[in-house]
Design a protein around this motif. Structure first.
Motif, PDB file in Angstrom:
ATOM      1  N   THR A  33       1.026  -1.464  -0.196  1.00 56.48           N
ATOM      2  CA  THR A  33      -0.241   0.045  -0.092  1.00 56.48           C
ATOM      3  C   THR A  33       0.707   1.098  -0.118  1.00 56.48           C
ATOM      4  N   ALA A  34       1.940   1.357   0.824  1.00 58.64           N
ATOM      5  CA  ALA A  34       2.562   2.055   0.717  1.00 58.64           C
ATOM      6  C   ALA A  34       3.650   2.415  -0.689  1.00 58.64           C
ATOM      7  N   LEU A  39       4.119   5.784  -5.798  1.00 59.50           N
ATOM      8  CA  LEU A  39       4.595   5.474  -7.220  1.00 59.50           C
ATOM      9  C   LEU A  39       3.904   6.098  -7.630  1.00 59.50           C
ATOM     10  N   ARG A  40       2.445   6.325  -7.019  1.00 58.44           N
ATOM     11  CA  ARG A  40       1.023   6.883  -7.511  1.00 58.44           C
ATOM     12  C   ARG A  40       1.542   8.151  -7.948  1.00 58.44           C
ATOM     13  N   ARG A  41       2.381   9.261  -6.552  1.00 58.25           N
ATOM     14  CA  ARG A  41       2.833  10.327  -6.216  1.00 58.25           C
ATOM     15  C   ARG A  41       4.049  10.556  -7.270  1.00 58.25           C
ATOM     16  N   VAL A  48       3.396  16.426 -13.931  1.00 59.34           N
ATOM     17  CA  VAL A  48       3.316  17.901 -13.728  1.00 59.34           C
ATOM     18  C   VAL A  48       4.591  18.896 -14.178  1.00 59.34           C
ATOM     19  N   VAL A  49       5.391  17.912 -14.075  1.00 63.80           N
ATOM     20  CA  VAL A  49       6.790  18.404 -15.033  1.00 63.80           C
ATOM     21  C   VAL A  49       6.574  18.391 -16.331  1.00 63.80           C
ATOM     22  N   THR A  50       6.288  17.590 -16.833  1.00 59.49           N
ATOM     23  CA  THR A  50       6.218  17.696 -18.340  1.00 59.49           C
ATOM     24  C   THR A  50       4.795  18.208 -19.106  1.00 59.49           C
TER      25      THR A  50
END
Length: 106
Positions: A33-34, A39-41, A48-50
């Motif tokens: 879960t962690a 990985l999702r973040r 966002v950077v792209t």
């Protein structure tokens, strides 16, 4: 009980932590879960950077094209002549063209 053993504090802390840790039961899928959240973040951050890089590049290109489009249509100061070459030492309008000898001083 006035024990002055140098390892007493360390031993008591180890026993207290062992007692605390013994009562904790971890979820069987806690790591998965962690890791999934991490990985999702990470994927969101890369997206966002792209997007930011694409937007900045597009804006820079559009601003550059706009600036180039606003340039005057008439020829600039550098290209005012007819294209004919003027020999050294002769006059080009009000300006005397210097020769290599006059620049060196001989």
């Amino acid at each position: 009980m006035n024990d002055t053993d140098p390892g007493r504090t360390e031993r008591e802390l180890a026993e207290a932590l062992a007692a605390l840790a013994g009562g904790i039961q971890g979820a069987p899928d806690a790591y998965r879960t962690a890791r999934g959240g991490w990985l999702r973040r990470e994927r969101r951050r890369r997206f966002v950077v792209t997007v930011v890089v694409a937007v900045v590049f597009t804006l820079a290109t559009l601003i550059g094209l706009w600036v180039l489009n606003r340039a005057p249509a008439q020829s600039g100061v550098i290209f005012t002549g007819t294209g004919a070459c003027v020999p050294c030492g002769e006059m080009n309008g009000d300006v005397k063209i210097a020769s290599a000898k006059s620049l060196v001083g001989t």
